[in-house]
Structures are given as C-alpha cells and as structure tokens.
Scaffold this active site. Structure first.
Site, PDB file in Angstrom:
ATOM      1  N   GLY A 194      18.209  17.942 -41.799  1.00 43.10           N
ATOM      2  CA  GLY A 194      17.863  19.278 -41.295  1.00 43.10           C
ATOM      3  C   GLY A 194      19.078  20.041 -40.804  1.00 43.10           C
ATOM      4  O   GLY A 194      19.068  20.621 -39.718  1.00 43.10           O
ATOM      5  N   ALA A 195      20.131  20.070 -41.642  1.00 46.37           N
ATOM      6  CA  ALA A 195      21.387  20.692 -41.195  1.00 46.37           C
ATOM      7  C   ALA A 195      21.585  22.086 -41.766  1.00 46.37           C
ATOM      8  O   ALA A 195      22.638  22.690 -41.589  1.00 46.37           O
ATOM      9  CB  ALA A 195      22.563  19.798 -41.567  1.00 46.37           C
ATOM     10  N   SER A 196      20.572  22.618 -42.447  1.00 46.36           N
ATOM     11  CA  SER A 196      20.728  23.956 -43.047  1.00 46.36           C
ATOM     12  C   SER A 196      20.636  25.066 -42.008  1.00 46.36           C
ATOM     13  O   SER A 196      21.092  26.175 -42.241  1.00 46.36           O
ATOM     14  CB  SER A 196      19.661  24.162 -44.129  1.00 46.36           C
ATOM     15  N   ARG A 197      20.017  24.749 -40.867  1.00 47.72           N
ATOM     16  CA  ARG A 197      19.814  25.792 -39.839  1.00 47.72           C
ATOM     17  C   ARG A 197      19.865  25.150 -38.453  1.00 47.72           C
ATOM     18  O   ARG A 197      19.841  23.933 -38.320  1.00 47.72           O
ATOM     19  CB  ARG A 197      18.433  26.439 -39.998  1.00 47.72           C
ATOM     20  N   ASN A 257      18.142  14.545 -37.245  1.00 50.43           N
ATOM     21  CA  ASN A 257      17.895  15.798 -36.526  1.00 50.43           C
ATOM     22  C   ASN A 257      16.644  16.524 -36.995  1.00 50.43           C
ATOM     23  O   ASN A 257      15.936  17.129 -36.194  1.00 50.43           O
ATOM     24  CB  ASN A 257      19.119  16.716 -36.677  1.00 50.43           C
ATOM     25  N   TYR A 298       3.483  16.865 -31.056  1.00 52.89           N
ATOM     26  CA  TYR A 298       4.952  16.971 -30.992  1.00 52.89           C
ATOM     27  C   TYR A 298       5.491  16.051 -29.893  1.00 52.89           C
ATOM     28  O   TYR A 298       6.454  15.298 -30.100  1.00 52.89           O
ATOM     29  CB  TYR A 298       5.350  18.427 -30.725  1.00 52.89           C
ATOM     30  N   LYS A 329       8.034  12.713 -30.290  1.00 55.33           N
ATOM     31  CA  LYS A 329       9.349  12.588 -29.656  1.00 55.33           C
ATOM     32  C   LYS A 329       9.390  11.390 -28.703  1.00 55.33           C
ATOM     33  O   LYS A 329      10.420  10.735 -28.568  1.00 55.33           O
ATOM     34  CB  LYS A 329       9.703  13.889 -28.929  1.00 55.33           C
ATOM     35  N   ILE A 377      16.562  25.279 -26.714  1.00 53.03           N
ATOM     36  CA  ILE A 377      17.712  25.660 -27.537  1.00 53.03           C
ATOM     37  C   ILE A 377      17.314  26.847 -28.419  1.00 53.03           C
ATOM     38  O   ILE A 377      16.236  26.837 -29.031  1.00 53.03           O
ATOM     39  CB  ILE A 377      18.161  24.481 -28.441  1.00 53.03           C
TER      40      ILE A 377
HETATM   41  P1  NAP Z   1      14.771  24.645 -36.957  1.00 47.19           P
HETATM   42  O1  NAP Z   1      15.613  25.782 -36.526  1.00 47.19           O
HETATM   43  O2  NAP Z   1      13.332  24.889 -37.268  1.00 47.19           O
HETATM   44  O3  NAP Z   1      15.485  23.906 -38.196  1.00 47.19           O
HETATM   45  C1  NAP Z   1      14.854  22.796 -38.761  1.00 47.19           C
HETATM   46  C2  NAP Z   1      15.764  22.141 -39.776  1.00 47.19           C
HETATM   47  O4  NAP Z   1      15.122  20.941 -40.238  1.00 47.19           O
HETATM   48  C3  NAP Z   1      16.013  22.985 -41.006  1.00 47.19           C
HETATM   49  O5  NAP Z   1      17.305  22.669 -41.492  1.00 47.19           O
HETATM   50  C4  NAP Z   1      14.943  22.505 -41.975  1.00 47.19           C
HETATM   51  O6  NAP Z   1      15.288  22.682 -43.343  1.00 47.19           O
HETATM   52  C5  NAP Z   1      14.909  21.026 -41.638  1.00 47.19           C
HETATM   53  N1  NAP Z   1      13.662  20.347 -41.950  1.00 47.19           N
HETATM   54  C6  NAP Z   1      12.407  20.642 -41.519  1.00 47.19           C
HETATM   55  N2  NAP Z   1      11.523  19.778 -41.999  1.00 47.19           N
HETATM   56  C7  NAP Z   1      12.212  18.896 -42.769  1.00 47.19           C
HETATM   57  C8  NAP Z   1      11.871  17.786 -43.551  1.00 47.19           C
HETATM   58  N3  NAP Z   1      10.595  17.367 -43.658  1.00 47.19           N
HETATM   59  N4  NAP Z   1      12.847  17.131 -44.227  1.00 47.19           N
HETATM   60  C9  NAP Z   1      14.127  17.526 -44.135  1.00 47.19           C
HETATM   61  N5  NAP Z   1      14.527  18.578 -43.405  1.00 47.19           N
HETATM   62  C10 NAP Z   1      13.582  19.256 -42.734  1.00 47.19           C
HETATM   63  O7  NAP Z   1      14.749  23.492 -35.823  1.00 47.19           O
HETATM   64  P2  NAP Z   1      15.755  23.217 -34.607  1.00 47.19           P
HETATM   65  O8  NAP Z   1      15.304  23.989 -33.430  1.00 47.19           O
HETATM   66  O9  NAP Z   1      17.155  23.319 -35.075  1.00 47.19           O
HETATM   67  O10 NAP Z   1      15.378  21.690 -34.306  1.00 47.19           O
HETATM   68  C11 NAP Z   1      16.130  20.610 -34.813  1.00 47.19           C
HETATM   69  C12 NAP Z   1      15.663  19.334 -34.114  1.00 47.19           C
HETATM   70  O11 NAP Z   1      15.840  19.469 -32.703  1.00 47.19           O
HETATM   71  C13 NAP Z   1      14.183  19.032 -34.310  1.00 47.19           C
HETATM   72  O12 NAP Z   1      13.988  17.637 -34.410  1.00 47.19           O
HETATM   73  C14 NAP Z   1      13.546  19.550 -33.028  1.00 47.19           C
HETATM   74  O13 NAP Z   1      12.343  18.882 -32.729  1.00 47.19           O
HETATM   75  C15 NAP Z   1      14.633  19.215 -32.032  1.00 47.19           C
HETATM   76  N6  NAP Z   1      14.585  19.999 -30.809  1.00 47.19           N
HETATM   77  C16 NAP Z   1      14.663  21.365 -30.823  1.00 47.19           C
HETATM   78  C17 NAP Z   1      14.638  22.071 -29.627  1.00 47.19           C
HETATM   79  C18 NAP Z   1      14.748  23.574 -29.562  1.00 47.19           C
HETATM   80  O14 NAP Z   1      14.576  24.128 -28.452  1.00 47.19           O
HETATM   81  N7  NAP Z   1      15.029  24.268 -30.648  1.00 47.19           N
HETATM   82  C19 NAP Z   1      14.509  21.375 -28.411  1.00 47.19           C
HETATM   83  C20 NAP Z   1      14.415  19.993 -28.423  1.00 47.19           C
HETATM   84  C21 NAP Z   1      14.465  19.312 -29.627  1.00 47.19           C
HETATM   85  P3  NAP Z   1      14.972  24.088 -44.146  1.00 47.19           P
HETATM   86  O15 NAP Z   1      16.028  25.058 -43.688  1.00 47.19           O
HETATM   87  O16 NAP Z   1      15.103  23.724 -45.581  1.00 47.19           O
HETATM   88  O17 NAP Z   1      13.607  24.518 -43.745  1.00 47.19           O
END
Ligand code: NAP
Length: 263
Positions: A15-18, A93, A166, A170, A199
């Site tokens: 999940g490193a594209s975004r 991630n 969710y 976790k 985040i």
């Molecule tokens: P995000 O902005 O929604 O980005 C998600 C990333 O994961 C994208 O690169 C997406 O790819 C990829 N992805 C989603 N489903 C996937 C799958 N089945 N297989 C492979 N790749 C997949 O999320 P984020 O906020 O950066 O979150 C990243 C991690 O941190 C997650 O595990 C989330 O639970 C955790 N987290 C986030 C927060 C927060 O506040 N944002 C807080 C605590 C924990 P595409 O671009 O192709 O869709």
C-alpha cells in the site's frame, strides 16, 4: 548508510501508492533501500512514487496485487524478488477502513470479512511467506539480517463502536507482531509495531472536520496537530536503519501522545 544490511537493501512496502505507505517508501529510500511499491488498483500513483524514489538515487518498481488474496501475495513476493533481489525489509502497511462506519449492533459480516481479510489475514500470511523466504535467504547468505514492520493503529487498543471490525483487525495485528517477533528473534529477524494516531491521508479525508474538532477544540492530542505520513515514515526509517535491532517486538506510537493518560 552503514546500518542498512550491506548485502541486501531491498524493501517491500504494501500500500505504498498513497498516504502513509508513500511516506514510508520515501523515507526508507532516503536511508538507502530500493523499494517495491505495492498498490491495489492505483498503478499511476505507484508509478509516480517510484519516480520520486528514483530521483533519490534508489531503484523502485510498482508491484500491483491485493494483499487479501493468497495468489496475489505470492506474486507480489516473486515479482519483488525477481526485479530487485532478496527482501530484507517488509513493511505491512496496506489497510482499509470499513466501507461504511456502522454501529457494532448493525455492522455486517460482509464488512467484517472485508476488513479483517485485508488488514489482518493479508499481512499475517504475507509475513508468514516472506519470513520463510527470509530464513532461506539468510541460510544462503543472500541477506545478513531482516526486519519486518507492521503498521497497526491506535485502534488496536481504542474502542470505536462505529468500526468494530477495524479495531479488531488492528488488535489482532498487534498480536501478530508479538508472535512473529518471538518466533523469529533467534534467527536475526526483528519484528516491530508502529501505531499511528490521526494521520492526514485519503483514509481520514472523510472525517476531517471531526478530527479537527477533536484536536483543536477537545484537546485529544497532547501534541495538538494532525500526524503526517512523514512522521510515520521517520519511525519506520529508524527501524529500517537498525536502530532498534535489540528491541524486537516493541510498539512505537506515532500519535502525538494520544496513548498518554492525562489527569
Ligand atoms: P490510504 O490513504 O487509504 O492508502 C491505502 C493504501 O493501501 C493505498 O496505497 C492502497 O492502494 C493500498 N491498499 C488498499 N487495499 C489494499 C490491498 N487489499 N492490497 C494492497 N494494497 C492495498 O490509507 P492510509 O491512511 O495511508 O493508511 C495506511 C495504513 O495505516 C493502513 O493500514 C491504516 O489502517 C493505517 N493507519 C492509518 C491511520 C490514519 O489516520 N490515516 C491511522 C492509523 C493507522 P491503491 O492506491 O491502489 O488504492
């Protein structure tokens, strides 16, 4: 960077594209890693992250695949290895929020399977397969040591009754860290949990106002600001550089002090 394994400096970040994954990929590239940038469907974004990594002087490849799918998991590992070499750093991630935030009394089994399948079963079995390969690479002296990072969440211990699936995913992942850390410690593979707080990414974009209020008006964070993907990336980088090699199994909160109990 002397602390990065001198034999292999290849990382796979799911999940490193975004968002957070992108932030991690860029920071570990700065530390000297070549990076496989995994994505689910957004190839163009992954290609752009790869281009950014290349401007930092490292190699990068976009690797598509759904971590919730067993066939895809094998292909992601195969493709990373064939294009970059043996993996010495795996960063779990990728994760999803429930499509609908529903009260725990109403939430569906479909949502549970979706969220737990992606956030828990996916990284658990990706790690199982990657760790087996890391052990073989170590035996063959293709890598010297290896590290595995799990991005969990403050939701691992914080009850949000409108996204129970969710939180459970976790909390389960948090135990996966302890299990793999205990199993792999003697083999020189360190396993770590990074626990982000609030985040700013696409995942939280829909609830910006709510979190703005909680941070600015209710004072829920001792450090009163949103976290950034770079904040998380810097913590992963410290692990990737070997700063915590004697601390396997630790939890590192990146949450502006949310975990503190303040009276
Ligand atoms: P995000 O902005 O929604 O980005 C998600 C990333 O994961 C994208 O690169 C997406 O790819 C990829 N992805 C989603 N489903 C996937 C799958 N089945 N297989 C492979 N790749 C997949 O999320 P984020 O906020 O950066 O979150 C990243 C991690 O941190 C997650 O595990 C989330 O639970 C955790 N987290 C986030 C927060 C927060 O506040 N944002 C807080 C605590 C924990 P595409 O671009 O192709 O869709």
């Amino acid at each position: 960077m002397s602390t990065v394994d001198e034999k292999s400096h290849v990382a796979l970040v799911t999940g490193a594209s975004r968002g957070i994954g992108r932030g991690i990929a860029l920071e570990i590239a700065r530390a000297g890693y070549d990076v496989a940038v995994n994505y689910a469907s957004n190839r163009q974004a992954a290609v752009e992250v790869c281009a950014e990594i290349e401007t930092l002087g490292r190699r990068a490849v976009p690797v598509g695949g759904n971590i919730g799918d067993a066939t895809d998991r094998t292909r992601i590992l195969d493709e990373t290895t064939s294009k970059l070499g043996p993996i010495s750093l795996l960063v779990n991630n990728a994760g999803i929020a429930p499509r609908v935030r529903a009260d725990i009394l109403d939430a569906t089994e479909e949502s549970f399977d979706d969220v737990v399948g992606t956030n828990l079963r996916g990284p658990y079995f990706l790690t199982q397969q990657c760790a087996r390969r890391m052990l073989e690479w170590k035996r063959a002296s293709d890598i010297k040591r290896a590290r595995i990072v799990f991005i969990t969440s403050m939701s691992a211990y914080t009850a949000s009754t409108n996204r129970g699936d969710y939180c459970i995913s976790k909390a389960g992942l948090s135990m996966a860290v302890k299990l793999f850390a205990a199993r792999l410690a003697a083999d020189g593979i360190g396993v770590y949990e990074i626990q982000p707080g609030i985040i700013r990414t696409d995942m939280t974009a829909k609830v910006t106002e709510k979190y703005d209020r909680l941070i600015n008006d209710d004072g829920i964070l001792p450090v009163p600001r949103w976290g950034t993907p770079e904040d998380v990336g810097l913590a992963v980088r410290a692990v990737a550089e070997g700063r915590f090699d004697y601390s396997t199994g630790i939890v590192i909160p990146v949450d502006g002090g949310f975990h503190l109990r303040v009276l």
